[in-house]
Design a protein around this motif. Structure first.
Motif, PDB file in Angstrom:
ATOM      1  N   ASN A   1      24.553  38.317  60.705  1.00  0.00           N
ATOM      2  CA  ASN A   1      24.841  38.945  59.420  1.00  0.00           C
ATOM      3  C   ASN A   1      26.060  39.852  59.513  1.00  0.00           C
ATOM      4  OD1 ASN A   1      23.892  38.908  56.875  1.00  0.00           O
ATOM      5  ND2 ASN A   1      21.880  39.684  57.404  1.00  0.00           N
ATOM      6  N   LEU A   2      26.058  40.676  60.578  1.00  0.00           N
ATOM      7  CA  LEU A   2      27.160  41.628  60.745  1.00  0.00           C
ATOM      8  C   LEU A   2      28.477  40.901  60.940  1.00  0.00           C
ATOM      9  CD1 LEU A   2      27.654  44.656  60.965  1.00  0.00           C
ATOM     10  CD2 LEU A   2      27.579  44.382  63.422  1.00  0.00           C
ATOM     11  N   ILE A   3      28.441  39.847  61.781  1.00  0.00           N
ATOM     12  CA  ILE A   3      29.686  39.108  62.041  1.00  0.00           C
ATOM     13  C   ILE A   3      30.202  38.476  60.751  1.00  0.00           C
ATOM     14  CG2 ILE A   3      30.637  37.106  63.236  1.00  0.00           C
ATOM     15  CD1 ILE A   3      28.734  37.775  65.525  1.00  0.00           C
ATOM     16  N   LEU A   4      29.275  37.894  59.990  1.00  0.00           N
ATOM     17  CA  LEU A   4      29.674  37.281  58.721  1.00  0.00           C
ATOM     18  C   LEU A   4      30.269  38.322  57.785  1.00  0.00           C
ATOM     19  CD1 LEU A   4      26.924  34.739  57.744  1.00  0.00           C
ATOM     20  CD2 LEU A   4      29.322  34.331  58.109  1.00  0.00           C
TER      21      LEU A   4
ATOM     22  N   GLY B   1      34.835  40.805  55.022  1.00  0.00           N
ATOM     23  CA  GLY B   1      35.621  41.987  54.676  1.00  0.00           C
ATOM     24  C   GLY B   1      37.069  41.838  55.090  1.00  0.00           C
ATOM     25  N   VAL B   2      37.288  41.341  56.315  1.00  0.00           N
ATOM     26  CA  VAL B   2      38.671  41.180  56.792  1.00  0.00           C
ATOM     27  C   VAL B   2      39.401  40.172  55.928  1.00  0.00           C
ATOM     28  CG1 VAL B   2      40.062  40.350  58.697  1.00  0.00           C
ATOM     29  CG2 VAL B   2      38.176  41.894  59.129  1.00  0.00           C
ATOM     30  N   ALA B   3      38.711  39.076  55.576  1.00  0.00           N
ATOM     31  CA  ALA B   3      39.345  38.069  54.724  1.00  0.00           C
ATOM     32  C   ALA B   3      39.690  38.668  53.370  1.00  0.00           C
ATOM     33  CB  ALA B   3      38.417  36.875  54.553  1.00  0.00           C
TER      34      ALA B   3
ATOM     35  N   SER C   1      43.799  40.292  49.821  1.00  0.00           N
ATOM     36  CA  SER C   1      44.282  41.231  48.803  1.00  0.00           C
ATOM     37  C   SER C   1      45.721  41.612  49.083  1.00  0.00           C
ATOM     38  CB  SER C   1      43.422  42.484  48.787  1.00  0.00           C
ATOM     39  OG  SER C   1      42.089  42.182  48.631  1.00  0.00           O
ATOM     40  N   VAL C   2      46.008  41.920  50.359  1.00  0.00           N
ATOM     41  CA  VAL C   2      47.384  42.289  50.710  1.00  0.00           C
ATOM     42  C   VAL C   2      48.324  41.144  50.396  1.00  0.00           C
ATOM     43  CG1 VAL C   2      48.900  42.845  52.617  1.00  0.00           C
ATOM     44  CG2 VAL C   2      46.707  43.940  52.454  1.00  0.00           C
ATOM     45  N   MET C   3      47.895  39.915  50.734  1.00  0.00           N
ATOM     46  CA  MET C   3      48.775  38.784  50.469  1.00  0.00           C
ATOM     47  C   MET C   3      48.951  38.578  48.970  1.00  0.00           C
ATOM     48  SD  MET C   3      47.299  36.560  53.469  1.00  0.00           S
ATOM     49  CE  MET C   3      48.024  34.951  53.441  1.00  0.00           C
ATOM     50  N   ALA C   4      47.911  38.897  48.185  1.00  0.00           N
ATOM     51  CA  ALA C   4      48.027  38.703  46.738  1.00  0.00           C
ATOM     52  C   ALA C   4      49.031  39.664  46.128  1.00  0.00           C
ATOM     53  CB  ALA C   4      46.676  38.875  46.059  1.00  0.00           C
TER      54      ALA C   4
ATOM     55  N   ALA D   1      48.471  34.141  42.532  1.00  0.00           N
ATOM     56  CA  ALA D   1      47.262  33.787  41.787  1.00  0.00           C
ATOM     57  C   ALA D   1      46.269  33.060  42.676  1.00  0.00           C
ATOM     58  CB  ALA D   1      47.633  32.925  40.593  1.00  0.00           C
ATOM     59  N   THR D   2      46.774  32.224  43.595  1.00  0.00           N
ATOM     60  CA  THR D   2      45.860  31.509  44.487  1.00  0.00           C
ATOM     61  C   THR D   2      45.141  32.475  45.424  1.00  0.00           C
ATOM     62  OG1 THR D   2      47.477  29.749  44.441  1.00  0.00           O
ATOM     63  CG2 THR D   2      45.705  29.544  46.006  1.00  0.00           C
ATOM     64  N   TYR D   3      45.891  33.457  45.955  1.00  0.00           N
ATOM     65  CA  TYR D   3      45.237  34.452  46.802  1.00  0.00           C
ATOM     66  C   TYR D   3      44.219  35.257  46.007  1.00  0.00           C
ATOM     67  CZ  TYR D   3      48.691  33.448  50.341  1.00  0.00           C
ATOM     68  OH  TYR D   3      49.454  32.821  51.264  1.00  0.00           O
ATOM     69  N   LEU D   4      44.545  35.517  44.738  1.00  0.00           N
ATOM     70  CA  LEU D   4      43.587  36.245  43.903  1.00  0.00           C
ATOM     71  C   LEU D   4      42.308  35.436  43.746  1.00  0.00           C
ATOM     72  CD1 LEU D   4      43.094  38.713  42.097  1.00  0.00           C
ATOM     73  CD2 LEU D   4      43.746  37.307  40.203  1.00  0.00           C
ATOM     74  N   LEU D   5      42.453  34.118  43.596  1.00  0.00           N
ATOM     75  CA  LEU D   5      41.264  33.266  43.503  1.00  0.00           C
ATOM     76  C   LEU D   5      40.399  33.403  44.754  1.00  0.00           C
ATOM     77  CD1 LEU D   5      39.652  30.897  42.284  1.00  0.00           C
ATOM     78  CD2 LEU D   5      41.163  29.380  43.477  1.00  0.00           C
ATOM     79  N   LEU D   6      41.051  33.386  45.939  1.00  0.00           N
ATOM     80  CA  LEU D   6      40.274  33.503  47.172  1.00  0.00           C
ATOM     81  C   LEU D   6      39.617  34.877  47.274  1.00  0.00           C
ATOM     82  CD1 LEU D   6      42.670  31.628  49.535  1.00  0.00           C
ATOM     83  CD2 LEU D   6      40.553  30.847  48.586  1.00  0.00           C
ATOM     84  N   VAL D   7      40.333  35.918  46.821  1.00  0.00           N
ATOM     85  CA  VAL D   7      39.742  37.264  46.826  1.00  0.00           C
ATOM     86  C   VAL D   7      38.487  37.290  45.954  1.00  0.00           C
ATOM     87  CG1 VAL D   7      40.086  39.608  46.005  1.00  0.00           C
ATOM     88  CG2 VAL D   7      41.823  38.528  47.346  1.00  0.00           C
ATOM     89  N   LEU D   8      38.574  36.658  44.788  1.00  0.00           N
ATOM     90  CA  LEU D   8      37.420  36.673  43.886  1.00  0.00           C
ATOM     91  C   LEU D   8      36.243  35.921  44.495  1.00  0.00           C
ATOM     92  CD1 LEU D   8      39.299  36.105  40.564  1.00  0.00           C
ATOM     93  CD2 LEU D   8      38.366  38.198  41.429  1.00  0.00           C
TER      94      LEU D   8
END
Lengths: 99, 173
Positions: B6-9, B14-16, B21-24, B34-41
């Motif tokens: 659970n912790l590792i996941l 969180g890191v992803a 977010s930074v890449m977005a 917009a694609t990075y925003l999709l992954l963030v969501l």
């Protein structure tokens, strides 16, 4: 719980950074989405960890998501209209709209 | 689930989330942003699943990743020419932005460290206790105390107003 809050703090201020440094209006709106997402994570986390027997935070998140969708629709309509008026959507061209 | 797994996941998620977010906010082209925003969501929906809010995760994916992102991509295609990159501010603006963000993080992190949260006896965090769909539905459209028919209806009015306003603003003269 603190780990969730750390994630949402960082995400919030990444959004703020993007909000300040971006020039394109759609990019600014994307940064704003990040900010709103961080806030909604906070609602859900506080609800789950501090008041698990209630559902207020969850409903706040739900309503927040819906309001964000509405706000995005209106903002994009405004942006498309501005594009039609002045030909691009960078914020330093926007003071032409005053004329 | 196993706590370690659970912790590792959670850490991966969180890191992803933060990296995307930074890449977005720093991506060169708008469509990538917009694609990075999709992954963030989608990662945010994963966090909701971690909190056992399954309904919230479903709403997040369907409304945000499904609806809002399509709106964004529509607007991007309508307002940008092929292959043009985002213009940049001068360096002063970047420094100001970074300072504002770091200052904000410092203040918020200080408040977070200083404050002690009172958890009480909370059994719902571990294990998978999902909120029953029937309970959610009854709370969403009931008229009793702690039920949410009024905000629900106000929200529907807001959506209607936004549809009308959006059409009015974006139509051709």
């Amino acid at each position: 719980m603190e780990y969730y809050l750390v994630i949402s703090i960082l995400m919030f201020f990444i959004g703020i950074y993007g909000f300040i440094t971006r020039k394109n209006m759609i990019a600014i709106l994307i940064s704003l989405e990040l900010v709103l997402n961080a806030v909604e994570i906070n609602f859900a986390v506080f609800n789950r960890y501090l008041y698990p027997e209630q559902m207020e935070g969850m409903f706040f998140t739900l309503f927040g998501i819906a309001i964000t969708a509405a706000e995005t629709a209106v903002a994009l309509a405004i942006i498309i209209n501005a594009y039609r008026c002045i030909g691009n959507i960078d914020i330093d061209n926007l003071n032409k709209m005053k004329e | 689930m196993d706590p370690i797994v659970n912790l590792i996941l959670f850490i991966c998620l969180g890191v992803a989330l933060l990296g995307l977010s930074v890449m977005a906010v720093t991506a060169k082209s708008l469509l990538r942003s917009a694609t990075y925003l999709l992954l963030v969501l989608i990662c945010t929906a994963g966090l909701y699943l971690f909190l056992n809010y399954h309904f919230l995760a479903a709403v997040q994916i369907s409304v945000y990743a499904g609806g809002v992102l399509v709106l964004f991509i529509f607007a991007i295609f309508l307002t940008s020419n092929k292959g043009d990159l985002l213009k940049k501010h001068n360096a002063k603006k970047y420094i100001m932005g970074a300072l504002a963000a770091l200052g904000g993080v410092a203040v918020a992190a200080f408040a977070l460290v200083k404050h002690k949260f009172v958890y009480g006896d909370n059994t719902t965090i571990e294990g998978d206790q999902e909120i029953n769909m029937k309970v959610i539905g009854e709370a969403l459209i009931g008229t009793e105390k702690y039920q949410y028919i009024l905000p629900f209806e106000v929200l529907s009015l807001l959506l209607l107003a936004c549809i009308i306003g959006g059409i009015l603003i974006a139509r051709k003269r």
